[in-house]
Design an enzyme around this catalytic site. Structure first.
Site, PDB file in Angstrom:
ATOM      1  N   LYS A   1      14.275   6.235  -3.852  1.00  0.00           N
ATOM      2  CA  LYS A   1      14.940   5.710  -2.648  1.00  0.00           C
ATOM      3  C   LYS A   1      16.379   5.248  -2.882  1.00  0.00           C
ATOM      4  CE  LYS A   1      10.868   4.225  -0.074  1.00  0.00           C
ATOM      5  NZ  LYS A   1      10.170   3.138   0.599  1.00  0.00           N
TER       6      LYS A   1
ATOM      7  N   ASP B   1      12.206   1.873   6.917  1.00  0.00           N
ATOM      8  CA  ASP B   1      11.131   0.991   6.420  1.00  0.00           C
ATOM      9  C   ASP B   1      11.175  -0.390   7.090  1.00  0.00           C
ATOM     10  OD1 ASP B   1       9.759   2.602   4.612  1.00  0.00           O
ATOM     11  OD2 ASP B   1      11.107   2.121   2.950  1.00  0.00           O
TER      12      ASP B   1
END
Ligand code: NAP
Length: 287
Positions: A70, A106
């Site tokens: 990420k 997220d």
């Protein structure tokens, strides 16, 4: 049916066998009759650059990015959304005109779960976050943006706690941010409204609790970002104390729904995706 016009989406991660995202997205494509497929790609860290180059070469239309890529993927992208830029992590790539744009859904996924599934507004709340890794970064930035009163952070790695606290203070001077380095005690949690576990502690049955369960007071809302198992030891103790709880499945669902919308421009079929996720975890529970 896959044919010559099928659009390809997927997820890069390492390892990737555990992922539930293909189930969720393929169910969504099917229910909206979209000619698209979502595949898992096991990408080793040392192959990440080449894997990103292959996105354009193969005409992949969109991707999710998971552990451990990420943060490391950022230098290989053409641009970042403002959220991904400030969080410093990407979980979604949108491909348009051969340009790769990184997003982070997220944190917003967690926020939507809080609002829709728990019917809680974070504004003015006092938050305690266990862990200061990628997930904690994503949710703390969104919580601060949504106007929480304060955030207390605790991670085993002192520099990570300090780094996140510093970035939050810089971006959200109106939010009180405190980093703690000693074991969690009664005083730390006494004014907290929402406690969030953003560590992997609880994924294994034998994992210990990070603090004494006696510290869970009667007004606390307890969230665990872990979704497998659906009920961690922390959530099970909180439930026994009749506290409001939320597991990680809502965050997983809504971050996926937001990625789906970014890729297709279509409203995500939330209930179809939720059902697919629960079938993947293997059993249904009330959450
Ligand atoms: P990460 O980047 O590895 O961060 C976790 C952090 O917690 C690390 O700094 C870790 O330190 C720390 N930690 C471990 N044990 C601790 C303890 N006992 N007390 C305090 N800190 C501790 O992982 P992540 O990507 O943020 O993910 C964290 C969790 O969230 C995972 O369980 C993941 O599955 C979940 N998650 C869920 C979703 C969802 O959609 N529901 C999305 C993302 C992540 P060390 O590195 O020293 O262990």
């Amino acid at each position: 049916m896959i044919d010559g016009s099928t659009k390809i989406y997927g997820i890069f991660g390492y390892p990737i066998k555990h992922t539930l995202s293909p189930l969720m997205h393929n169910a969504a494509f099917e229910s909206l009759n979209l000619n698209a497929a979502y595949l898992p790609f096991e990408v080793r860290p040392e192959e990440l650059k080449r894997a990103v180059e292959s996105i354009r070469a193969l005409g992949i239309c969109g991707l999710n990015i998971t552990i451990p890529h990420k943060e490391r993927i950022i230098p290989f992208l053409d641009e970042l959304s403002p959220e991904a830029e400030s969080i410093g992590a990407v979980n979604t790539i949108v491909v348009g005109n051969r340009r790769l744009t990184g997003y982070n859904t997220d944190g917003i996924g967690f926020m939507v779960a809080l609002r829709k599934d728990l019917e809680i507004s974070p504004k003015g709340k006092d938050i305690f976050i266990l862990g200061a890794g990628g997930a904690a970064r994503a949710i703390s930035f969104v919580l601060a943006k949504e106007g929480v009163n304060s955030i207390i952070l605790f991670d085993l790695i002192k520099s990570r706690t300090q780094g996140l606290a510093k970035d939050l203070r810089k971006n959200f001077p109106q939010c009180l941010v405190k980093a703690i380095y000693s074991p969690i005690d009664h005083l730390t949690l006494s004014n907290i409204n929402i406690l969030i576990n953003a560590t992997p502690v609880g994924m294994n049955k034998d994992d210990p609790l990070v603090f004494d369960p006696k510290l869970l007071h009667s007004k606390l809302i307890v969230c665990d970002l872990i979704y497998n198992p659906l009920e961690t030891k922390l959530l099970s103790i909180a439930k026994r104390k009749c506290l409001k709880t939320m597991n990680g499945i809502g965050m997983l669902l809504y971050q996926g729904a937001l990625s789906f919308q970014l890729w297709t421009g279509r409203r995500a079929p939330i209930e179809v995706m939720r059902k697919a996720l629960y079938s993947g975890v293997g059993r249904k529970i009330q959450c």
